[in-house]
Design a protein around this motif. Structure first.
Motif, PDB file in Angstrom:
ATOM      1  N   LYS A 115      -3.515   1.193   5.612  1.00  0.00           N
ATOM      2  CA  LYS A 115      -3.926   2.468   6.206  1.00  0.00           C
ATOM      3  C   LYS A 115      -2.861   3.536   5.967  1.00  0.00           C
ATOM      4  N   ASN A 116      -1.734   3.105   5.400  1.00  0.00           N
ATOM      5  CA  ASN A 116      -0.660   4.010   5.039  1.00  0.00           C
ATOM      6  C   ASN A 116      -0.152   4.859   6.196  1.00  0.00           C
ATOM      7  N   GLU A 117      -0.390   6.188   6.161  1.00  0.00           N
ATOM      8  CA  GLU A 117       0.312   7.106   7.063  1.00  0.00           C
ATOM      9  C   GLU A 117       0.271   6.707   8.534  1.00  0.00           C
ATOM     10  N   CYS A 118      -0.909   6.379   9.047  1.00  0.00           N
ATOM     11  CA  CYS A 118      -1.049   6.181  10.491  1.00  0.00           C
ATOM     12  C   CYS A 118      -1.098   4.713  10.907  1.00  0.00           C
ATOM     13  N   THR A 119      -0.562   3.852  10.077  1.00  0.00           N
ATOM     14  CA  THR A 119      -0.454   2.450  10.451  1.00  0.00           C
ATOM     15  C   THR A 119       0.486   2.293  11.647  1.00  0.00           C
ATOM     16  N   ALA A 120       0.071   1.494  12.632  1.00  0.00           N
ATOM     17  CA  ALA A 120       0.922   1.233  13.793  1.00  0.00           C
ATOM     18  C   ALA A 120       1.347  -0.226  13.863  1.00  0.00           C
ATOM     19  N   ALA A 121       0.670  -1.098  13.111  1.00  0.00           N
ATOM     20  CA  ALA A 121       1.040  -2.518  13.033  1.00  0.00           C
ATOM     21  C   ALA A 121       0.811  -2.958  11.595  1.00  0.00           C
ATOM     22  N   PHE A 122       1.840  -3.494  10.982  1.00  0.00           N
ATOM     23  CA  PHE A 122       1.797  -3.791   9.552  1.00  0.00           C
ATOM     24  C   PHE A 122       2.308  -5.199   9.297  1.00  0.00           C
ATOM     25  N   GLY A 123       1.555  -5.996   8.542  1.00  0.00           N
ATOM     26  CA  GLY A 123       1.999  -7.361   8.321  1.00  0.00           C
ATOM     27  C   GLY A 123       1.271  -8.075   7.211  1.00  0.00           C
ATOM     28  N   LEU A 124       1.278  -9.381   7.301  1.00  0.00           N
ATOM     29  CA  LEU A 124       0.725 -10.251   6.275  1.00  0.00           C
ATOM     30  C   LEU A 124       0.227 -11.535   6.897  1.00  0.00           C
ATOM     31  N   LYS A 125      -0.413 -12.342   6.066  1.00  0.00           N
ATOM     32  CA  LYS A 125      -0.855 -13.671   6.470  1.00  0.00           C
ATOM     33  C   LYS A 125      -0.071 -14.683   5.640  1.00  0.00           C
ATOM     34  N   TRP A 126       0.504 -15.689   6.305  1.00  0.00           N
ATOM     35  CA  TRP A 126       1.396 -16.640   5.631  1.00  0.00           C
ATOM     36  C   TRP A 126       0.969 -18.061   5.978  1.00  0.00           C
ATOM     37  N   MET A 127       0.543 -18.813   4.963  1.00  0.00           N
ATOM     38  CA  MET A 127       0.125 -20.194   5.157  1.00  0.00           C
ATOM     39  C   MET A 127       1.339 -21.128   5.163  1.00  0.00           C
ATOM     40  N   LEU A 128       1.239 -22.217   5.901  1.00  0.00           N
ATOM     41  CA  LEU A 128       2.366 -23.132   6.056  1.00  0.00           C
ATOM     42  C   LEU A 128       2.767 -23.812   4.752  1.00  0.00           C
ATOM     43  N   ASN A 129       1.871 -23.851   3.761  1.00  0.00           N
ATOM     44  CA  ASN A 129       2.207 -24.485   2.488  1.00  0.00           C
ATOM     45  C   ASN A 129       2.679 -23.465   1.445  1.00  0.00           C
ATOM     46  N   GLN A 130       3.113 -22.291   1.913  1.00  0.00           N
ATOM     47  CA  GLN A 130       3.548 -21.243   0.990  1.00  0.00           C
ATOM     48  C   GLN A 130       5.021 -20.897   1.174  1.00  0.00           C
ATOM     49  N   GLY A 131       5.839 -21.932   1.399  1.00  0.00           N
ATOM     50  CA  GLY A 131       7.286 -21.759   1.411  1.00  0.00           C
ATOM     51  C   GLY A 131       7.916 -21.393   2.731  1.00  0.00           C
ATOM     52  N   ILE A 132       7.115 -21.180   3.752  1.00  0.00           N
ATOM     53  CA  ILE A 132       7.685 -20.725   5.028  1.00  0.00           C
ATOM     54  C   ILE A 132       8.431 -21.847   5.754  1.00  0.00           C
ATOM     55  N   LEU A 133       7.939 -23.083   5.671  1.00  0.00           N
ATOM     56  CA  LEU A 133       8.595 -24.179   6.371  1.00  0.00           C
ATOM     57  C   LEU A 133       9.839 -24.658   5.630  1.00  0.00           C
ATOM     58  N   GLU A 134       9.770 -24.682   4.294  1.00  0.00           N
ATOM     59  CA  GLU A 134      10.912 -25.145   3.511  1.00  0.00           C
ATOM     60  C   GLU A 134      12.125 -24.227   3.668  1.00  0.00           C
TER      61      GLU A 134
END
Length: 300
Positions: A115-134
């Motif tokens: 939403k660019n300019e007026c974004t108030a919460a910005f993030g992503l989705k991260w699966m457990l098999n995509q390097g986050i646990l390691e």
């Protein structure tokens, strides 16, 4: 349940405490989670003083994260940018992970959700098999230093998740919808086609698989317990259309009605979803996972 980190890692960043955009009604203990990004690729213009909360949705495949993300993205002030770490080059080492996160949270990231300019919460989705646990130690330090909130989303009924995983794996090869594979659908007709396939579960490894999944979730929650986080369960959201209001409160955005075009694929009772249901039922009856069989945790 919402948990706020009690320990403060260093001082609140100088630019947050001195920034002229900081709203006086932001509680002092939450200043570390309020940001005023200055992206290099565009100007936030009249919204430059709109505070932004950074977040990450942590989940597992076939746990409803795609559906929940579309619901959140229907909010005019939320931008969740999908599984950016599904690309191996972005997660090949800690440096590439942190560089990718830096680019994302600078708001110099473009996706259909932005939403660019007026974004108030910005993030992503991260699966457990995509390097986050390691790389959890480095990632936890980064999230706490950066002031990123974590929204965990899991399924209570691991059996249903396994069924969904097997069905999705089958369609990846079979491509039942006009020669294309779709993990998510937007019509009842498409959902009915995909739901016709009944996977056969390997009962010799079923309990072990369930235990391994539950251990992975427990380990994840243990690793990230020092972050500001909230835990959501897919079944609760299915039961209660207002369940995500907690997530909106967690992200400090205005309450809105959330909508999604996604249509659930597996809506039938469990015996109608599994090819070898009697064998599966016999395997789980009398175990700590027998409650997965009655379907009481799920409402169509």
């Amino acid at each position: 349940m919402i948990t706020l980190e009690n320990k403060r890692e260093g001082n609140v960043r100088e630019e947050q405490t001195e920034n002229i955009c900081r709203k006086p009604d932001v509680p002092y203990e939450e200043l570390r989670y309020v940001h005023f990004p200055k992206p290099t690729s565009y100007s936030r213009r009249e919204c430059s003083c709109t505070p932004v909360r950074f977040f990450v949705i942590v989940s597992m495949q076939r746990s409803g994260s795609g559906w929940v993300e579309t619901l959140l993205n229907s909010h005019p002030n939320i931008s969740s940018n999908g599984e950016i770490f599904n690309r191996v080059d972005r997660r090949e080492n800690v440096s590439s992970i942190l560089q990718t996160l830096d680019k994302l949270y600078d708001l110099d990231w473009f996706s259909s959700a932005a939403k660019n300019e007026c974004t108030a919460a910005f993030g992503l989705k991260w699966m457990l098999n995509q390097g986050i646990l390691e790389n959890h130690d480095d990632i936890v330090r980064y999230l706490n230093k950066k002031g990123v909130s974590v929204l965990f989303l899991f399924r209570r009924n691991t059996l249903r998740r396994l069924i969904s995983v097997l069905a999705n794996d089958y369609d990846r090869e079979a491509k039942q919808l006009n020669g294309t594979h779709k993990s998510h659908v937007h019509s009842k007709e498409e959902a009915e086609i995909l739901a016709k396939f009944k996977p056969e579960l390997d009962t010799s490894t079923l309990i072990t698989n369930i235990r391994n999944i539950e251990k992975t979730i427990k380990d994840c929650l243990d690793h990230f317990k020092s972050t500001r986080h909230m835990i959501l369960y897919y079944e609760d959201i299915v039961h209660n259309s207002n369940a995500l209001s907690q997530a909106l409160e967690f992200l400090r955005v205005p309450m809105r009605r959330l909508m999604s075009r996604q249509v659930k694929i597996h809506t039938r009772t469990l015996p109608d979803l599994v090819k070898n249901w009697e064998e599966v039922s016999m395997k789980l009856n009398g175990t700590e996972y027998a409650h997965f069989l009655d379907g009481s945790d799920y409402v169509k």
